[in-house]
Design a protein around this motif. Structure first.
Motif, short mmCIF file in Angstrom:
data_model
loop_
_atom_site.label_atom_id
_atom_site.label_comp_id
_atom_site.label_asym_id
_atom_site.label_seq_id
_atom_site.Cartn_x
_atom_site.Cartn_y
_atom_site.Cartn_z
N UNK A 24 69.05 17.46 128.99
CA UNK A 24 69.60 18.00 127.74
C UNK A 24 69.52 19.52 127.65
N UNK A 25 68.60 20.13 128.43
CA UNK A 25 68.39 21.57 128.29
C UNK A 25 67.44 21.91 127.16
N UNK A 26 66.95 20.90 126.44
CA UNK A 26 65.98 21.12 125.36
C UNK A 26 64.57 20.74 125.81
N UNK A 27 63.59 21.46 125.26
CA UNK A 27 62.21 21.05 125.43
C UNK A 27 61.83 20.18 124.23
N UNK A 28 60.87 19.28 124.46
CA UNK A 28 60.42 18.44 123.36
C UNK A 28 59.00 17.98 123.66
N UNK A 29 58.31 17.55 122.64
CA UNK A 29 57.01 16.93 122.89
C UNK A 29 56.98 15.58 122.19
N UNK A 30 56.12 14.72 122.69
CA UNK A 30 55.95 13.42 122.03
C UNK A 30 54.50 13.34 121.58
N UNK A 31 54.30 12.85 120.35
CA UNK A 31 52.93 12.77 119.85
C UNK A 31 52.34 11.38 120.08
N UNK A 32 51.13 11.18 119.58
CA UNK A 32 50.43 9.92 119.85
C UNK A 32 51.14 8.71 119.25
N UNK A 33 52.01 8.93 118.26
CA UNK A 33 52.76 7.81 117.69
C UNK A 33 54.12 7.61 118.34
N UNK A 34 54.38 8.39 119.39
CA UNK A 34 55.67 8.25 120.07
C UNK A 34 56.79 9.01 119.37
N UNK A 35 56.45 9.88 118.43
CA UNK A 35 57.48 10.68 117.74
C UNK A 35 57.88 11.87 118.60
N UNK A 36 59.16 12.20 118.56
CA UNK A 36 59.69 13.35 119.30
C UNK A 36 59.73 14.58 118.40
N UNK A 37 59.32 15.71 118.96
CA UNK A 37 59.42 17.01 118.28
C UNK A 37 60.22 17.91 119.18
N UNK A 38 61.37 18.34 118.72
CA UNK A 38 62.23 19.17 119.56
C UNK A 38 61.70 20.60 119.54
N UNK A 39 61.57 21.17 120.73
CA UNK A 39 60.99 22.51 120.82
C UNK A 39 62.04 23.59 121.06
N UNK A 40 63.31 23.22 121.02
CA UNK A 40 64.37 24.20 121.25
C UNK A 40 64.81 24.22 122.70
N UNK A 41 65.76 25.09 123.01
CA UNK A 41 66.30 25.20 124.36
C UNK A 41 65.20 25.61 125.33
N UNK A 42 65.21 25.08 126.54
CA UNK A 42 64.13 25.44 127.46
C UNK A 42 64.17 26.90 127.87
N UNK A 43 65.35 27.52 127.77
CA UNK A 43 65.36 28.96 128.07
C UNK A 43 64.70 29.74 126.93
N UNK A 44 64.36 29.08 125.82
CA UNK A 44 63.65 29.73 124.73
C UNK A 44 62.15 29.44 124.80
N UNK A 45 61.62 29.39 126.01
CA UNK A 45 60.19 29.16 126.16
C UNK A 45 59.54 30.44 126.67
N UNK A 46 58.38 30.76 126.15
CA UNK A 46 57.71 32.01 126.55
C UNK A 46 56.44 31.65 127.32
N UNK A 47 56.21 32.38 128.39
CA UNK A 47 55.05 32.07 129.19
C UNK A 47 53.95 33.12 128.97
N UNK A 48 53.01 32.78 128.11
CA UNK A 48 51.92 33.71 127.81
C UNK A 48 50.68 33.27 128.57
N UNK A 49 50.24 34.08 129.45
CA UNK A 49 49.05 33.79 130.27
C UNK A 49 49.07 32.35 130.81
N UNK A 50 50.23 31.95 131.30
CA UNK A 50 50.30 30.63 131.90
C UNK A 50 50.56 29.48 130.94
#
Ligand code: WTA
Length: 650
Positions: free
Chosen positions: A503-529
């Motif tokens: 999809x080109x999007x980042x997302x996370x899933x929580x302990x209840x199986x819910x999806x949280x969309x984190x935005x486009x993966x090119x919108x990810x910042x790498x701070x100290x790893x």
């Protein structure tokens, strides 16, 4: 309420935790189209059978032989089946007792009104289809539309569908150059436009702009002009035709073309925030099945509802949840031509009160603007007709969600946060309003029959935590390609993981199986790893009571690799004094951890956005790095950038 916690995962760190939960109101569930988990169970048991059942609720001239033939990335749904989109949106309602029901309640920006029943719409579509035929348009030909939000746009699109022509809508706010590029790419034969349209009291001179594009579009043989006002324009003899004149001579019935399930229904160009526009191709049977089923269940559509999707038809949301999905369900819909703040900032609330809107579907960018303007505007109106709210287009920040819930939904309406894309055709991740317990900011779970997953860089399934959002198995309304560019289709969506839609999007899933969309993966910042999603930092900023909107980008940092810079718009009436920067940095640290503390905060009255309201972080990065600005043609308001550059350089 929130905890500071860093979870190490293989792909994207998920830092923000949201603890609030909202169960569907009991009376809502009792009356909902879906009241329990049976639909999920049914689909999980046999996905193809589930989709075939949904498809079977449409009218087919000939039934399909095979439900699915899957040869990645090529899917064939309902092979051998024949149907027509306009027949399903109109004729079958005329025959089934909805002939006199309002299909479109339209209001122009100046306040003019028109209501079209299903019968009115049917008659106009038939005539329009005959006009197209008379101009030589045949099955498979492309017809471009460059129009304001007026009923003739819907009529023209359904007319194309009736004769099997492929429509391609170019948003009326786009420039002549953008229109030219899209017409050229699609090799359109006819352009439908209007003399003009209204926006914030101004005139958009559409035909005038179209003429600029038409200098370099040799494939266009005819131009149809809809008369919206009394706007001056040039009519080129032989090429240009007034619609009302053509309609006077058109026959009142046009036989609907029996289309193969896999015949092309439309092309819609999506630019996203980067790169050359892609002509996303959708076909007939699968697309109609997806939009029909999701409209019925996600929006819980009933015959007595008044549904209002505020999206322009120039976007996929207008295609799927104005033109096709709700019409396939025989819904009554609102169509509004103009801006939400014209003549005043309560125009939307006025419309909801006036027409008794019961389901309202809009975008986070609009909700944040409403927040910025303040709750006094909706408070002036009686919004009790509303029973369900929806959100689409971006992750909705939890604070914006809460505002929407309290001030528009009066804490009585479920909110469906619907994740999907131009490419997916219909809603993919969403709650079912009578069933799902909501968490502000989460699109919740995949729709029945949709197999969404989160994968690590290496392709391992992530049960809990952040990563890349993918869809593992085909679904009926999936894009069938990029027009004229099969390689790009393969490359962009099908090459990261084998046989899996990326999809080109980042997302996370929580302990209840819910999806949280984190935005486009090119919108990810790498701070100290740590790969940090810009969206989470933005939500933490918007959580502060002074902040209306925030856009976060990565800037170079000698030690950390990247550091976070935040562009922040504060609410009207709030004080953006010198101390606020420190306060906001601490607020982010407290919400999601000091790792995500912005290095730099820039206060700005506005942010650069695409015309569909997505923040163009790419341009903010250019500003931050002092680079020449990249492609700005999709920007809604180019002056915002100049102002920002000045502020940044100060
Ligand atoms: C984003 C719009 C979070 C996402 C229908 C996606 C969302 C892109 C949501 C597609 C949502 C859309 N929550 N993010 N509910 N809905 N997006 O093609 O990044 O204009 O990939 O389709 O918008 O945008 P598009």
């Amino acid at each position: 309420m929130t905890e500071t916690k860093v979870k190490k995962t293989t792909a994207i760190s998920a830092l923000l935790e949201e603890g609030r939960r909202f169960d569907p109101p009991i009376h809502f569930t009792q009356n909902a189209n879906i009241q329990d988990h049976s639909l999920y169970e049914e689909a999980a048991k046999d996905r193809e059978r589930f989709w075939a059942k949904m498809a079977g609720e449409l009218d087919w001239f000939e039934k399909w032989q095979t439900v699915l033939d899957w040869n990645p990335p090529h899917a064939t749904w309902f092979a051998g089946g024949k149907l027509n989109a306009s027949y399903n949106c109109l004729d079958r309602h005329i025959k089934n007792g909805l002939r006199n029901k309002a299909a479109i309640i339209w209001e122009g920006e100046p306040g003019d009104q028109r209501t079209l029943t299903y019968w009115d719409l049917y008659r106009e579509v038939n005539q329009f289809a005959n006009c197209l035929k008379k101009l030589g348009v045949k099955k498979g030909d492309r017809v471009a539309f460059y129009m304001p939000m007026i009923p003739e746009l819907a009529i023209g699109l359904l007319a194309c569908a009736r004769i099997g022509a492929v429509h391609t809508v170019v948003f009326g706010g786009f420039s002549p150059d953008a229109l030219r590029d899209r017409i050229q790419d699609a090799k359109a034969k006819v352009l439908v436009t209007a003399d003009g349209g209204y926006r914030r009291g101004n005139l958009m001179p559409l035909k005038h702009d179209a003429d600029l594009a038409l200098r370099e579009t040799p494939t266009i043989e005819h131009v149809i002009i809809v008369k919206r006002g009394d706007f001056p324009l040039h009519v080129k003899e032989g090429r240009d035709h007034w619609l009302h004149r053509l309609m006077q001579e058109a026959e009142s019935y046009c036989e609907p073309e029996p289309m193969d399930a896999e015949d092309m229904l439309f092309i819609l160009y999506t630019s996203g925030t980067t790169g050359k526009p892609k002509g996303i191709v959708h076909t007939t049977g699968g697309y109609l099945t997806g939009t029909y089923a999701t409209s019925k269940y996600v929006f819980d559509l009933k015959q007595e509802d008044v549904f209002w999707c505020t999206a322009d038809i120039g976007w996929i949301t207008g295609h799927s949840y104005f033109l096709y999905g709700p019409m396939l369900n025989g819904a009554t819909q609102i169509m509004y031509e103009g801006a939400p703040d014209w003549p005043d900032r309560d125009r939307f609330w006025e419309l909801i009160e006036k027409y008794g809107v019961s389901i309202f579907y809009t975008a986070p960018t609009a909700i944040r603007a409403f927040m910025k303007w303040g709750a006094e505007w909706p408070e002036r109106h009686d919004l009790r007709s509303l029973r369900l709210l929806g959100s689409v287009g971006e992750p909705i920040n939890p604070e914006a969600w809460m505002w929407y819930h309290q001030h528009i939904g009066r804490e009585a309406c479920p909110i469906v946060d619907t994740w999907w894309q131009t490419e997916t055709g219909s809603i993919m991740i969403t709650s079912l309003p009578g069933v799902t317990s909501l968490k502000p900011g989460s699109a919740t779970v995949p729709f029945p029959g949709i197999e969404a997953e989160i994968l690590s860089e290496e392709g391992e399934r992530i049960e809990e935590g952040g990563g890349y959002l993918v869809v593992k198995s085909p679904w009926p309304s999936m894009a069938r390609g990029i027009y004229g560019d099969p390689e790009r289709f393969q490359q962009q969506y099908w090459s990261k993981y084998k046989g899996v839609y990326f999809t080109g999007d980042g997302a996370k899933r929580d302990q209840d199986g819910y999806f949280w969309i984190l935005g486009r993966v090119d919108d990810v910042i790498n701070v100290s790893g740590h790969r940090i999603s810009t969206m989470e930092v933005e939500s933490a900023l918007v959580d502060h009571h002074t902040v209306a909107e925030a856009a976060v980008i990565g800037i170079h940092h000698d030690l950390k690799g990247q550091a976070i810079a935040a562009f922040v718009t504060i609410k009207e009436g709030s004080d953006g004094n010198g101390k606020l920067e420190a306060v906001l940095r601490d607020h982010v640290a407290q919400k999601i951890g000091s790792i995500a503390k912005p290095e730099k905060i820039i206060f700005s009255a506005d942010l650069p956005k695409t015309r569909s309201g997505k923040i163009m972080r790419r341009l903010l990065r250019d500003i931050a790095e002092g680079k020449a600005l990249g492609d700005t043609t999709t920007l809604a308001d180019p002056t915002v950038l100049e102002k920002l550059k000045r502020t940044y350089e100060e």
